[in-house]
Every structure is written in C-alpha cells, then in structure tokens.
Write an enzyme that holds these catalytic residues in place. Structure first.
Site, PDB file in Angstrom:
ATOM      1  N   SER A 132     -88.221 -16.817 -25.183  1.00  0.00           N
ATOM      2  CA  SER A 132     -89.016 -17.833 -25.870  1.00  0.00           C
ATOM      3  C   SER A 132     -89.912 -17.221 -26.935  1.00  0.00           C
ATOM      4  O   SER A 132     -90.430 -17.940 -27.780  1.00  0.00           O
ATOM      5  CB  SER A 132     -89.834 -18.654 -24.873  1.00  0.00           C
ATOM      6  OG  SER A 132     -90.211 -17.898 -23.776  1.00  0.00           O
ATOM      7  N   HIS A 145     -82.164 -21.077 -26.779  1.00  0.00           N
ATOM      8  CA  HIS A 145     -83.460 -21.353 -26.155  1.00  0.00           C
ATOM      9  C   HIS A 145     -83.473 -22.728 -25.493  1.00  0.00           C
ATOM     10  O   HIS A 145     -83.504 -23.749 -26.180  1.00  0.00           O
ATOM     11  CB  HIS A 145     -84.555 -21.253 -27.239  1.00  0.00           C
ATOM     12  CG  HIS A 145     -85.938 -21.384 -26.708  1.00  0.00           C
ATOM     13  ND1 HIS A 145     -86.977 -21.884 -27.449  1.00  0.00           N
ATOM     14  CD2 HIS A 145     -86.471 -21.075 -25.494  1.00  0.00           C
ATOM     15  CE1 HIS A 145     -88.078 -21.873 -26.717  1.00  0.00           C
ATOM     16  NE2 HIS A 145     -87.804 -21.395 -25.535  1.00  0.00           N
ATOM     17  N   GLU A 189     -82.519 -24.835 -28.727  1.00  0.00           N
ATOM     18  CA  GLU A 189     -82.607 -24.218 -30.050  1.00  0.00           C
ATOM     19  C   GLU A 189     -81.586 -23.086 -30.102  1.00  0.00           C
ATOM     20  O   GLU A 189     -81.634 -22.173 -29.264  1.00  0.00           O
ATOM     21  CB  GLU A 189     -84.004 -23.618 -30.268  1.00  0.00           C
ATOM     22  CG  GLU A 189     -85.096 -24.627 -30.558  1.00  0.00           C
ATOM     23  CD  GLU A 189     -86.441 -23.952 -30.827  1.00  0.00           C
ATOM     24  OE1 GLU A 189     -86.972 -24.118 -31.920  1.00  0.00           O
ATOM     25  OE2 GLU A 189     -86.951 -23.266 -29.914  1.00  0.00           O
ATOM     26  N   ASN A 235     -91.946 -23.848 -30.729  1.00  0.00           N
ATOM     27  CA  ASN A 235     -93.207 -23.195 -30.389  1.00  0.00           C
ATOM     28  C   ASN A 235     -94.014 -22.841 -31.629  1.00  0.00           C
ATOM     29  O   ASN A 235     -95.241 -22.822 -31.598  1.00  0.00           O
ATOM     30  CB  ASN A 235     -92.959 -21.948 -29.534  1.00  0.00           C
ATOM     31  CG  ASN A 235     -92.628 -22.332 -28.101  1.00  0.00           C
ATOM     32  OD1 ASN A 235     -93.007 -23.414 -27.648  1.00  0.00           O
ATOM     33  ND2 ASN A 235     -91.914 -21.472 -27.392  1.00  0.00           N
TER      34      ASN A 235
END
Ligand code: NAD
Length: 716
Positions: free
Chosen positions: A430, A451, A463, A501
């Site tokens: 991540s 991800h 992702e 993120n």
C-alpha cells in the site's frame, strides 16, 4: 411491411396481426431519440392500416428492450426544468398513442425488459414473457423515476403499494415473480413465446378476451377508498423516508407523484409524471448517479478490452502471505473460479486464512445465497502451502506479505526465480514504490502493483499500478484477472500513495489541521457523515484504517511530497500513535471500542484522546459545517486534480470511481470531480482561495484555473 425504421419495424402478418418488432441496427434495443421517431411513425402506420386487427410487440434481439439510452441523458438534462417537461411529454405521448390504438395489443417479452422496456410492455393490453425475463423499473438507481408512463400504468395494474415497491427499490424481477405480482399475464418456455403471444392476441381479436376492459383501468383514476389511500401512501412514505434518506430524493418524489395522480385520469396523471421526472432530472443526485453509471461503463469497457489484449489468461494464481489481505485475496479468487495457492511461512496464518474464507462462505450459506456444494468447491480452490513447490506453474502471483521493503524485495526475487518466464508477479503493497520493488527483479516488465482494499470481499476497487518498466501486456492481464475476480480495476501510475491514498492523506491533513485548531473530532465526523455523506467521518476512518498504519503512511506521503504533505507538528494522529492508541485494532484511538452487555460493539469518543489533544491543540472551537466540509474536501479535490494533470489516473470517470469504490465516496455526489463540477469550477476556486494561506494542499493548480477560465469540463 407497413413501416421500416433503423430501430424497429411493423409488419402485417396473416390474420391481420401487426408485428411491431424492435431490432436496432448494431446495438441492443433501447429508447434513444431516433427510436422514438421510429416508434411514433410505426404507431401512425398501424393506425392507417385498414387490415390490422391486433398488434404484437416483439424483439429481434436476445433482450427485449434494455431501457432508455442513458448516454443521451446528461446532455438533455442540461435544459431548464420547464423545457424538460415538454421533452419528456413528447416521449410519453408516443406511449399513450400506442396504448390508444383501437386494437388489442400484446407484448411477447424475452430477456431484459427494464425501464423504458418495461414501460413499453405496460402500454400493451397483455404481457406474455418467457422464463428468461428480467423485468423492472430501475430508474431510481439513476436518481430518476419512470418517465414513459410507468408511474401511471403500473399502480393501476398491480396496486399502488406494489408499484411503489417496484419503483422505489428499482429491483429487476424474474418472470415468475412478475407473474405473481400481476405484471405478466403468462410465462412460457422461450420456444413457446411467440405462439403463446399469438394465441392470446387471437383470443382477444376473436372477442374471447375482453381487451377493452383490460385496458380501461389504465385510463382511469386509481381505485382506492379514502382510507386505503391514506394507509397505502403513509406506509410507503414512512418506509421510504427511513430507507432512502434526504440525499436521495427520487423514491420520495416517485411516491408523492403517484399519490398526487391517484385521483386523476391518464392525461392528468401523466402530466404529474412529466413534471416529477423533469424535477428529478435536475437534481444533483440524478446527475451524480447517471455519471456513476457511465463511469462504470468506462471501467467495464476497459476491463473487457484488457481481456482481449492480455497475452496471458490467468487460470491459476498464488498469493504470498495468508494475513488479512492474503486470506481475502485467496477467498475472492477462489470464489470467482480461479484456483489459488495460499503460501505463508506460518502454519497458524494459513489456518487463519482458511478459517476467514470459510467464515465468509458460511455466512453466505446461512443467508441462502450459496449452497454447501458451492461452498466446498470454493474452499477446494484454495490450496494452503508452506513451501514454494506448488507456486511454480501459476500464471500470476500476488505478494501480500508484511509491509517491509526488505522482506518484500527478497520474497519477490525468490518467487520470480521459481515461476515461468511469462508469469506475472504483482505486489499488494500500500505504500512502497512499485519501481523500488522492481529494482532487483530480472523481468520488471512482468511486474506491477495490484492494490486491493480491506475487506477484500467487500471493497470493489483494485488499483493496478504500472511501474516505469511494466509492459502493457502485464497491465492488461492483471486488469483482466481483477475483473475476473469480480472487482473494478483502475490502472494508475506509480507514485507515493498511488491514487486513492495519495488523495486521502491531504484530506486527513485537513482534518488534523482542524483538530489542532480546536475542532471536536466527533463534530467533524458528524458533519462529514450526516451532511457530506461519507460512510465514516475522518476520525472513525482513521481508527478503522489503524492509527499506526495511518501514521506510517503520513511519513511516506511527506517523504514523497515534502512541501505539500510535510508532517504536521503535533499531528493528532501521531499523538495517538505515540500513546499506543492504534484505533480499532487495540480498541482505542479517537474512540474507545468495546462491547455492551448484549455483546454488541460499542464506540464512544475517548476521554483519553481529548486529554492528549488538550495538551497539544488550541482551545476548543466550534466550526460551521460548511467550513468543516471545505477544509477537508478542498485538499482531496486538489490532489485528485493533480493526479489527473500528472496522468497518475487516466480520466475523470476513473478518478471518480476510484474513490467511490475504494473509499465509499457518497454516490449521490458522484465522485470528487462530479462534486467539483456540481459546485462549479469558479465557485470551488473562490472557496479554495479563501483557505490558500493554510498551505499548499489548499492551493489550486494553474490547470484548474485554465479549465475554469475556458469553461471546460473534466468529463469532455
Ligand atoms: P498481515 O500482517 O495480516 O499478513 C502478512 C502475512 O504475511 C502474515 O501471515 C505473515 O506470516 C506472512 N509472511 C511474512 N513473510 C512471509 C514470507 N516470506 N512468505 C510468505 N508469507 C509471509 O498483513 P496484511 O494486513 O494482510 O498486509 C499484507 C500486505 O497488504 C501489506 O503489504 C499491506 O501494506 C498491504 N495492504 C494492507 C491493507 C490492510 O488494510 N490491511 C490494505 C491494502 C494493502
């Protein structure tokens, strides 16, 4: 042939029966402007045909009619409400003129009859379906209500309460359910559909069935006594208010429209529907929900294309690490039919991974969504392993071991040596750069990020992170594998935080700033949940993500973007972390977590957190809801724009769907870019400029100013 258009034709068959056949050239059957023109002309041709004795509506496609052409909606809906009313009236008039043909009419329905397709059948006197049928009025899912007479005809056919249920849930119904509800008159096997419809129509032509009596109730007010009226609509409204909530106006407008139209004849009721439809078409929720539908089509289209481009189909996979994520990935792959080896160094972790998968499956069996046989099949698709032997012949490896660059690099290099030359290796990291992880690999072109989000079986997003050496074929194969797993993949370029993120952490920074200035975190959570519509406010979300994880990510982001995302002094997240408050995982974060007497989970604002903040934050201060929203959302939207400008994410559609599927961005807002465009680019810039002094995360890009100046849209 009495009429031939591009979307449909009308042909006079033996016995005076006209077959009105929907058979669009080069597409599924749907109602777009051209089809309306054809429909209008066909009705005129039937009315002028002296030999016609009855009309049978059919489809030349595997689906009857899938609905209206949604791609035309957003452009059309830009018109003002008072112009939309005549626009939708023109459409509903055609359905009325079909219903008014002075001959018996029947629909022979196959496959999907949704939205406008369902309304086409409701305008007929009789409806015969085959067993493959899926029929319903899903307009509410687009923030709309039926606009071609559905709200008028369905209640008069099956009763207001049942009709409201159909329209407010938007569910599609199987043939047998629709028969039981009274929407259909008969259900037959597909091979008997045509003859059954012809026979019923002939019976009506011969006077054995009274088609005029069947049609009449659809032309009149609803038959409800005063008490029935009150009971029906009060109950419906109570249920809808509880379920839909204030952000989704469509179900309530639908029931209000049906109620207001209950005492009116068809013309009066239709005028109510036209007005209600136009009203909903102008809501932000409709724009957002239609946008989501179209963006989802973009993602599905890309995944389909990837499936064709991928040089390698994934038929067997391996996941390294059987922890929270590895266990979830193994379950999801197995559940969707790709066998997977689950490898860990720890026997207990393997047991836990399998137990977790079995737990999810058991719940599905208990809820009647799966049988024990399928459960056993899914579990058999997962092969736990403590060694690498069985990993040798897999097509793809998903590495999901601990988030430590050294461990990951070693594990990736080891597995690359074992698998075949064309196998694909991915990492579920991540925070670690994909290029960094690829550095020591022999075949970096076969490597990318994959991800997943936690919990894997529930979160739709994956992702797919392209490193600088990743080949297009690798990206395509991983996108196709993610889609095969039932996920919505979005391809993003490698950068700190990737896409989701990267834009989430400036939002958290906005939150931290507010708390430092004296905001009560529970007040912020309340505004962001109740008013903005997030499933969780920022403090709660941080607790769920894990304060330790969030603190670590803040470090990664500040290293990646040292000026814009520099670590804040006395960041409340770090304060909690330094005081061993890790969030939900150890029961203490912004909130304290526990269980009540009945064993139900509890969550209460933590006194300890307040005490810690009292030492490092300004005195308590109240912030207006608008300011709270602005101060959290501006940094997020700004970062999304930067990601688009830098090509981290390809399109506004994907940028929106990434946050919808990865973070639960409120659907009625459509996503960050839809939110920006709904506010208006100029308004957003003015709002952001007000806070520009707070730091770089509040400062808009030159690109956005240019877009605003030239009146452009991110969606065109
Ligand atoms: P976890 O600690 O629950 O599981 C890690 C597992 O890896 C453990 O079972 C451990 O025994 C195993 N492991 C360690 N070294 C190994 C090796 N050499 N070979 C095989 N197995 C090994 O961690 P997690 O939360 O599942 O996270 C795994 C990865 O997924 C991390 O990179 C994390 O950043 C990422 N991720 C986590 C989340 C989340 O919310 N937990 C979300 C997205 C991505």
């Amino acid at each position: 042939m009495i009429f031939q258009g591009n979307s449909l034709s009308a042909q006079l068959l033996d016995d005076g029966i006209v077959e009105l056949k929907y058979d669009a050239q080069g597409s599924v059957n749907k109602f777009d402007q051209a089809t309306f023109e054809d429909f209008r002309a066909a009705v005129e041709a039937i009315n002028n045909c002296a030999d016609a004795k009855g009309v049978m509506v059919t489809s030349g496609k595997p689906a009857f009619i899938v609905g209206a052409d949604i791609t035309e909606f957003l452009e059309t809906f830009k018109q003002p409400e008072d112009q939309l009313i005549p626009w939708v009236k023109a459409a509903s008039d055609v359905f009325d003129s079909f219903e008014d043909i002075q001959l018996p009419t029947i629909a022979a329905i196959n496959g999907f009859a949704l939205g406008g397709g369902c309304e086409m059948t409701l305008a007929c006197d009789y409806r015969v379906a085959d067993t493959s049928v899926s029929i319903g009025l899903p307009e509410v899912k687009l923030g709309l209500m039926p606009g071609f007479g559905g709200t008028v005809r369905l209640p008069r056919l099956i009763g207001a309460d049942n009709a409201v249920e159909w329209m407010s849930t938007g569910k599609a119904h199987k043939a047998e359910q629709a028969l039981a509800a009274g929407v259909l008159d008969a259900v037959v096997e597909p091979e008997k559909l045509r003859s059954a419809a012809l026979n019923m129509l002939k019976a009506a032509i011969d006077g054995k069935l009274d088609w005029r009596a069947k049609r009449q109730p659809k032309l009149e007010p609803l038959k409800l006594s005063k008490i029935e009226h009150m009971m029906t609509f009060n109950t419906c409204k109570g249920m809808i208010a509880a379920k839909a909530g204030k952000h989704y106006p469509a179900p309530m407008v639908t029931v209000n429209t049906i109620e207001a139209a209950a005492g009116l004849d068809r013309a009066g009721a239709m005028a109510m529907e036209n007005a209600g439809f136009a009203k909903l078409a102008k809501t932000e929720a409709a724009t957002a929900q239609i946008g989501i539908f179209m963006a989802d089509q973009v993602i599905k289209g890309k995944a389909k294309k990837a499936g064709k481009q991928a040089k390698k189909a994934v038929n067997k996979a391996a996941v390294l690490g059987a922890g929270i994520m590895g266990g979830g990935i193994a379950y999801q792959s197995a559940y969707k039919g790709t066998p997977i080896i689950m490898k860990d160094i720890n026997d207990q972790a393997l047991d836990l991974g399998l137990t977790t998968a079995a737990g999810i499956l058991t719940k599905q069996v208990e809820r009647g969504r799966m049988d024990a046989k399928k459960m056993a099949k899914v579990l058999n698709n997962i092969t736990p392993s403590l060694n690498y032997d069985s990993v040798k012949d897999v097509d793809v490896v998903v590495e999901a071991v601990v988030e430590n660059p050294k461990v990951k690099t070693a594990v990736l290099a080891e597995v690359e040596n074992l698998v075949s030359e064309d196998a694909i290796v991915t990492s579920n990291t991540s925070t670690i750069s994909i290029d960094l992880l690829a550095k020591d690999l022999k075949r970096p072109e076969n490597f990318c990020g994959m991800h997943f989000f936690n919990p894997v079986h529930k979160m739709p997003l994956v992702e797919v992170i392209r490193g600088k050496d990743t080949s297009d074929e690798t990206v395509a194969a991983v996108v196709a594998y993610a889609a095969k797993m039932g996920k919505s993949p979005i391809v993003v370029n490698d950068c700190p935080g990737f896409y989701v993120n990267r834009v989430l952490f400036p939002y958290f920074a906005g939150f931290s700033h507010l708390v430092l200035e004296g905001a009560d975190f529970t007040a912020v959570d309340k505004v962001m949940e109740k008013q903005f519509g997030w499933p969780m406010g920022p403090a709660y979300l941080l607790d769920v993500v894990g304060i330790d994880t969030a603190d670590h990510c803040t470090g990664v982001m500040s290293a990646g973007f040292p000026t814009r995302m520099a670590k804040l002094e006395n960041d409340p997240v770090s304060t909690l972390y330094q005081n061993d408050r890790y969030g939900q995982k150890n029961g203490k974060g912004f909130y304290d977590y526990g269980t009540d007497k009945r064993g139900k989970p509890t969550k209460v604002p933590a006194q300890a957190a307040y005490e810690l903040f009292a030492a490092s934050c300004s005195d308590k201060k109240e912030f207006a809801a608008d300011e709270i929203i602005a101060r959290l959302m501006i940094p997020l939207v700004n970062e999304v724009i930067r990601c688009l400008e830098e090509g981290v994410v390809d399109s506004a559609a994907e940028a929106d769907m990434g946050l919808l599927y990865g973070l639960g961005f409120p659907p009625f807002r459509g996503g960050p870019i839809r939110y920006l465009e709904t506010l208006g680019l100029d308004n957003f810039i003015a709002m952001a400029d007000k806070y520009a002094h707070l730091g770089e995360i509040y400062q808009v890009t030159d690109g956005l100013r240019e877009m605003a100046k030239s009146g452009q849209s991110y969606f065109s």
